[in-house]
Design an enzyme around this catalytic site. Structure first.
Site, PDB file in Angstrom:
ATOM      1  N   LYS A 152      -1.633   8.725   3.243  1.00 29.01           N
ATOM      2  CA  LYS A 152      -0.227   9.122   3.031  1.00 29.01           C
ATOM      3  C   LYS A 152       0.516   8.073   2.212  1.00 29.01           C
ATOM      4  O   LYS A 152       1.194   8.386   1.240  1.00 29.01           O
ATOM      5  CB  LYS A 152       0.520   9.297   4.374  1.00 29.01           C
ATOM      6  N   ARG A 162      -9.285  -1.125   5.419  1.00 22.91           N
ATOM      7  CA  ARG A 162      -7.991  -1.343   4.734  1.00 22.91           C
ATOM      8  C   ARG A 162      -7.609  -2.824   4.804  1.00 22.91           C
ATOM      9  O   ARG A 162      -7.756  -3.473   5.825  1.00 22.91           O
ATOM     10  CB  ARG A 162      -6.893  -0.516   5.398  1.00 22.91           C
ATOM     11  N   ARG A 200       7.454  12.564  12.758  1.00 26.43           N
ATOM     12  CA  ARG A 200       6.117  12.444  13.342  1.00 26.43           C
ATOM     13  C   ARG A 200       6.028  13.142  14.710  1.00 26.43           C
ATOM     14  O   ARG A 200       5.000  13.062  15.373  1.00 26.43           O
ATOM     15  CB  ARG A 200       5.795  10.951  13.483  1.00 26.43           C
TER      16      ARG A 200
HETATM   17  P1  AP5 Z   1       2.364   3.786   9.815  1.00 26.54           P
HETATM   18  O1  AP5 Z   1       2.393   2.504   9.103  1.00 26.54           O
HETATM   19  O2  AP5 Z   1       3.114   4.937   9.256  1.00 26.54           O
HETATM   20  O3  AP5 Z   1       0.858   4.159  10.072  1.00 26.54           O
HETATM   21  P2  AP5 Z   1       0.067   5.555  10.017  1.00 26.54           P
HETATM   22  O4  AP5 Z   1       0.807   6.817   9.981  1.00 26.54           O
HETATM   23  O5  AP5 Z   1      -0.870   5.401  11.146  1.00 26.54           O
HETATM   24  O6  AP5 Z   1      -0.507   5.581   8.636  1.00 26.54           O
HETATM   25  P3  AP5 Z   1      -1.255   4.455   7.948  1.00 26.54           P
HETATM   26  O7  AP5 Z   1      -0.317   3.543   7.247  1.00 26.54           O
HETATM   27  O8  AP5 Z   1      -2.211   3.812   8.913  1.00 26.54           O
HETATM   28  O9  AP5 Z   1      -2.200   5.283   6.945  1.00 26.54           O
HETATM   29  P4  AP5 Z   1      -1.886   6.062   5.615  1.00 26.54           P
HETATM   30  O10 AP5 Z   1      -2.095   7.514   5.839  1.00 26.54           O
HETATM   31  O11 AP5 Z   1      -0.588   5.636   4.996  1.00 26.54           O
HETATM   32  O12 AP5 Z   1      -3.121   5.556   4.754  1.00 26.54           O
HETATM   33  P5  AP5 Z   1      -3.210   4.513   3.525  1.00 26.54           P
HETATM   34  O13 AP5 Z   1      -2.608   5.126   2.306  1.00 26.54           O
HETATM   35  O14 AP5 Z   1      -2.741   3.155   3.923  1.00 26.54           O
HETATM   36  O15 AP5 Z   1       2.868   3.592  11.312  1.00 26.54           O
HETATM   37  C1  AP5 Z   1       2.423   2.494  12.101  1.00 26.54           C
HETATM   38  C2  AP5 Z   1       3.033   2.581  13.496  1.00 26.54           C
HETATM   39  O16 AP5 Z   1       4.483   2.585  13.409  1.00 26.54           O
HETATM   40  C3  AP5 Z   1       2.719   3.876  14.270  1.00 26.54           C
HETATM   41  O17 AP5 Z   1       1.471   3.785  14.936  1.00 26.54           O
HETATM   42  C4  AP5 Z   1       3.902   3.941  15.238  1.00 26.54           C
HETATM   43  O18 AP5 Z   1       3.751   3.028  16.295  1.00 26.54           O
HETATM   44  C5  AP5 Z   1       5.065   3.458  14.375  1.00 26.54           C
HETATM   45  N1  AP5 Z   1       5.731   4.558  13.666  1.00 26.54           N
HETATM   46  C6  AP5 Z   1       5.782   4.764  12.315  1.00 26.54           C
HETATM   47  N2  AP5 Z   1       6.476   5.874  12.034  1.00 26.54           N
HETATM   48  C7  AP5 Z   1       6.892   6.382  13.231  1.00 26.54           C
HETATM   49  C8  AP5 Z   1       7.633   7.529  13.598  1.00 26.54           C
HETATM   50  N3  AP5 Z   1       8.109   8.395  12.686  1.00 26.54           N
HETATM   51  N4  AP5 Z   1       7.849   7.751  14.924  1.00 26.54           N
HETATM   52  C9  AP5 Z   1       7.389   6.901  15.854  1.00 26.54           C
HETATM   53  N5  AP5 Z   1       6.664   5.788  15.579  1.00 26.54           N
HETATM   54  C10 AP5 Z   1       6.425   5.532  14.268  1.00 26.54           C
HETATM   55  O19 AP5 Z   1      -4.800   4.514   3.334  1.00 26.54           O
HETATM   56  C11 AP5 Z   1      -5.665   3.963   4.318  1.00 26.54           C
HETATM   57  C12 AP5 Z   1      -6.837   3.215   3.623  1.00 26.54           C
HETATM   58  O20 AP5 Z   1      -7.666   4.168   2.975  1.00 26.54           O
HETATM   59  C13 AP5 Z   1      -6.386   2.233   2.520  1.00 26.54           C
HETATM   60  O21 AP5 Z   1      -7.243   1.133   2.547  1.00 26.54           O
HETATM   61  C14 AP5 Z   1      -6.546   3.030   1.208  1.00 26.54           C
HETATM   62  O22 AP5 Z   1      -6.825   2.172   0.115  1.00 26.54           O
HETATM   63  C15 AP5 Z   1      -7.718   3.942   1.552  1.00 26.54           C
HETATM   64  N6  AP5 Z   1      -7.616   5.268   0.946  1.00 26.54           N
HETATM   65  C16 AP5 Z   1      -6.495   6.020   0.817  1.00 26.54           C
HETATM   66  N7  AP5 Z   1      -6.794   7.218   0.274  1.00 26.54           N
HETATM   67  C17 AP5 Z   1      -8.132   7.224   0.059  1.00 26.54           C
HETATM   68  C18 AP5 Z   1      -9.038   8.188  -0.484  1.00 26.54           C
HETATM   69  N8  AP5 Z   1      -8.646   9.399  -0.919  1.00 26.54           N
HETATM   70  N9  AP5 Z   1     -10.358   7.854  -0.553  1.00 26.54           N
HETATM   71  C19 AP5 Z   1     -10.807   6.655  -0.124  1.00 26.54           C
HETATM   72  N10 AP5 Z   1      -9.980   5.684   0.385  1.00 26.54           N
HETATM   73  C20 AP5 Z   1      -8.663   5.976   0.496  1.00 26.54           C
END
Ligand code: AP5
Length: 218
Positions: free
Chosen positions: A13, A127, A88
């Site tokens: 995302k 990551r 969320r």
């Molecule tokens: P948050 O930081 O939003 O974490 P998340 O939703 O768990 O999402 P991530 O940041 O872990 O993943 P992403 O989907 O953005 O993936 P990314 O692009 O980095 O939230 C963290 C915490 O905050 C939550 O657990 C909660 O406690 C709190 N929180 C946040 N919002 C909240 C809300 N609205 N309500 C309540 N609590 C909240 O990619 C991941 C990895 O994969 C990277 O290394 C990237 O380089 C790689 N990658 C990406 N796409 C691909 C692809 N197509 N192929 C191969 N590798 C890829």
């Protein structure tokens, strides 16, 4: 244009929301980044949020909604925005609808990026995030030019605390229980766009951009 990214942890995302924001010239607003900054600054919100984030749980709706209501009032949101990680829960979705409605606005699109849990676990364990500017890399799929160092600001890359295996399992459980119901919430409103997140980063980007072809300047 007001769009939101929805999907499980680690699906990409943030990676795609940043790219789309750049293409559309719109601000990218990630609740995770806002909360992590509040934790680092030890603000009242940060102190409350930390224990939930460390455990892989969601921060309570009332805290997140208050933070986002303030954020969406800022001047950089006037032309629109790309939301990442908010809403969320269905309660957050309803709160956002209410705020938008009060301003005579609405969400235009919800991009639902999805992938199986085993793919997500691999992405999160590989990551690496810049300790300074927050840029995101992956040891296999998006490696930095110099191992362990950010391409943008040359500061060290770190594993996010909540990317450790035990916390990732809890985040996935919470996603399936609390966030997945939003899929039907937005599908029923005709806003949901399904994007297969297992494809490689550039392919996923192209599929998303196709959905905004009338908005992206060529
Ligand atoms: P948050 O930081 O939003 O974490 P998340 O939703 O768990 O999402 P991530 O940041 O872990 O993943 P992403 O989907 O953005 O993936 P990314 O692009 O980095 O939230 C963290 C915490 O905050 C939550 O657990 C909660 O406690 C709190 N929180 C946040 N919002 C909240 C809300 N609205 N309500 C309540 N609590 C909240 O990619 C991941 C990895 O994969 C990277 O290394 C990237 O380089 C790689 N990658 C990406 N796409 C691909 C692809 N197509 N192929 C191969 N590798 C890829």
């Amino acid at each position: 244009m007001r769009a939101a990214f929805l999907g499980p942890p680690g699906v990409g995302k943030g990676t795609q929301a940043v790219r789309l924001g750049d293409k559309l010239g719109l601000v990218h607003i990630c609740t995770g980044d806002i909360l992590r900054q509040a934790v680092a600054e030890k603000t009242e919100v940060g102190l409350e949020a930390k224990r939930y984030m460390d455990a892989g749980d969601l921060v309570p709706d009332e805290v997140v909604v208050r933070v986002m209501e303030e954020r969406l009032e800022r001047a950089d949101c006037t032309r629109g925005y790309i939301l990442d990680g908010f809403p969320r829960t269905v309660a957050q979705g309803q709160a956002l609808d209410k705020v938008l409605h009060e301003h005579g606005q609405a969400l235009d699109k919800v991009i639902f990026v999805n992938a199986p849990d085993d793919v997500l676990v691999k992405r999160l364990s590989g990551r690496r995030t810049c300790s300074e500017c927050g840029a995101v890399f992956h040891v296999d799929t998006l490696p930095p030019k110099v191992d362990g160092i950010c391409d943008n600001c040359q500061k060290p890359l770190v594993l996010r605390d909540d990317d450790r295996a035990e916390t990732v399992r809890e985040r996935l459980r919470v996603y399936h229980n609390m966030t997945a119901p939003l899929i039907d919430y937005y599908r029923d409103q005709g806003l949901l766009i399904d994007i297969p997140g297992e494809r490689d980063i550039d392919e996923v980007q192209s599929m998303i951009e196709e959905q905004f072809s009338g908005t992206i300047a060529t």
